[in-house]
Write a protein that holds these residues in place. Structure first.
Motif, short mmCIF file in Angstrom:
data_model
loop_
_atom_site.label_atom_id
_atom_site.label_comp_id
_atom_site.label_asym_id
_atom_site.label_seq_id
_atom_site.Cartn_x
_atom_site.Cartn_y
_atom_site.Cartn_z
N LYS A 1 2.25 14.75 -13.34
CA LYS A 1 1.19 15.42 -14.08
C LYS A 1 1.16 16.91 -13.77
O LYS A 1 0.83 17.72 -14.64
N SER B 1 0.83 -1.20 0.00
CA SER B 1 0.00 0.00 0.00
C SER B 1 0.86 1.25 0.00
O SER B 1 0.58 2.22 -0.71
N LYS C 1 3.87 1.48 -1.19
CA LYS C 1 4.47 1.62 -2.52
C LYS C 1 3.46 2.17 -3.52
O LYS C 1 3.78 3.01 -4.35
N VAL C 2 2.24 1.66 -3.44
CA VAL C 2 1.19 2.16 -4.34
C VAL C 2 0.94 3.64 -4.10
O VAL C 2 0.83 4.44 -5.04
N GLN C 3 0.89 4.01 -2.82
CA GLN C 3 0.68 5.42 -2.51
C GLN C 3 1.85 6.28 -3.00
O GLN C 3 1.66 7.38 -3.53
N GLU C 4 3.05 5.75 -2.84
CA GLU C 4 4.23 6.48 -3.31
C GLU C 4 4.20 6.65 -4.83
O GLU C 4 4.49 7.73 -5.36
N LEU C 5 3.83 5.58 -5.55
CA LEU C 5 3.74 5.65 -7.01
C LEU C 5 2.66 6.62 -7.45
O LEU C 5 2.85 7.41 -8.39
N ASP C 6 1.53 6.59 -6.78
CA ASP C 6 0.44 7.50 -7.12
C ASP C 6 0.86 8.96 -6.87
O ASP C 6 0.56 9.84 -7.68
N ALA C 7 1.57 9.18 -5.77
CA ALA C 7 2.04 10.54 -5.49
C ALA C 7 3.01 11.01 -6.57
O ALA C 7 2.98 12.16 -7.01
N TRP C 8 3.88 10.09 -7.03
CA TRP C 8 4.83 10.44 -8.10
C TRP C 8 4.10 10.77 -9.40
O TRP C 8 4.47 11.71 -10.12
N MET C 9 3.08 9.99 -9.72
CA MET C 9 2.31 10.25 -10.94
C MET C 9 1.61 11.60 -10.86
O MET C 9 1.60 12.37 -11.83
N GLN C 10 1.03 11.89 -9.73
CA GLN C 10 0.37 13.19 -9.57
C GLN C 10 1.36 14.33 -9.69
O GLN C 10 1.08 15.36 -10.31
#
Length: 320
Positions: A87, A73, A75-84
């Motif tokens: 963008k 979770s 890691k997923v949150q970290e990846l999502d933060a990086w994507m945001q």
């Protein structure tokens, strides 16, 4: 007396003997019961310990699973933060530059009909046809890539800044009225095919009379070449990025036209707008060939000279 004493001693001895026998038996019996109780208590404690151990093992498994899930979770949150964050950053500028060389057909909407092309001098007395509408052009320019996705608004659509120049030639205007040319120079038999500019300059230099001699009065002055030099700057929208074939569009651009010969008011500059469309094909690596059509609109004539017209031709481009 002695007998009584012996009897007493015997009774005491027997009593002690019986007591000695009974006490160990009772002690042994008590020890056995105690052992049984302790064994039962130990077994109970072992059972409790085993239950606690199983509970601890179950808890450890749960903790490991929760820890693994928590790590995924995170890691997923970290990846999502990086994507945001990616963008939110400005679109990366990808340069797709090109220098190109053009040539082809040129056409003006109107023919030249002004003083220095001869047809407005002395009521068009010098004769000769009016200038051509049709001609040819050569030019060059370069595209500088600004964005490959219209700043995040349209995928695979590139916007370039184009700077270009071109030379257009509409032919030479000849002057063939020998009688009028001779009359203007006040002496028959001289050079008879001069254009108005040459005639006026030489007449002024000679006081308006006499024979006109020198290079300006010879055959090199019997015509005038009508030409135009244009510099343009415009945004160019190229579609289908990544494809070998790419159509493009210029919605509107700025054009500055330099006319030759000058207008009646000796004006040479005329600004206007440019519109264009075309397509190109990647022939080999960064070598590209293309074709385009462009229209120049100035909206007004400059002291009698109309520079509205179009060009249509091909170009060779080299990307860098």
């Amino acid at each position: 007396m002695m007998n009584k004493t012996k009897l007493a001693l015997s009774i005491a001895t027997a009593t002690l003997t019986v007591a000695g026998v009974l006490v160990p038996q009772q002690a042994v019996a008590g020890t056995r019961a105690q052992h049984h109780a302790e064994a039962a208590a130990m077994a109970s404690k072992v059972d409790v310990l085993e239950a606690q151990l199983r509970a601890m093992q179950d808890e450890m498994s749960s903790l490991r699973a929760a820890s693994a899930q928590s790590g995924d979770s995170a890691k997923v949150q970290e990846l999502d933060a990086w994507m945001q964050e990616s963008k939110a950053k400005p679109a990366k500028v990808v340069h797709d530059n090109m220098i190109f060389f053009r040539g082809g057909y040129a056409r003006n909407d109107s023919k030249r009909n002004d003083l220095l092309t001869g047809n407005q001098f002395a009521g068009n007395a010098l004769g000769g046809n009016v200038t051509n509408k049709d001609g040819w052009y050569v030019g060059a320019g370069f595209d500088f890539g600004l964005t490959d996705d219209v700043w995040g608004m349209m995928a695979n659509t590139e916007v370039d800044a184009e700077l270009m120049f071109e030379y257009k030639n509409f032919g030479a205007k000849g002057f063939k009225n020998a009688a009028v040319s001779s009359a203007l120079k006040a002496q028959p038999g001289g050079q008879t095919n001069n254009n108005p500019l040459c005639t006026l300059i030489n007449l002024a230099a000679n006081g308006g009379t006499g024979s006109v001699t020198g290079a300006a009065g010879q055959g090199s002055c019997d015509s005038v070449t009508v030409s135009q030099f244009t510099v343009t700057a415009a945004p160019k929208i190229k579609f289908m990025k990544g494809s070998k074939f790419r159509p493009w569009l210029i919605p509107v651009g700025l054009g500055i036209h330099v006319v030759s010969p000058p207008s009646n008011g000796v004006t040479v500059l005329n600004p206007g707008m440019m519109f264009g469309t075309g397509a190109e094909y990647a022939l080999w690596k960064d070598i590209k060939i293309g074709a385009d059509v462009r229209y120049h609109l100035t909206g007004r004539s400059v002291d009698g000279v109309n520079t509205n017209g179009l060009t249509a031709g091909g170009y060779l481009g080299i990307g860098f």
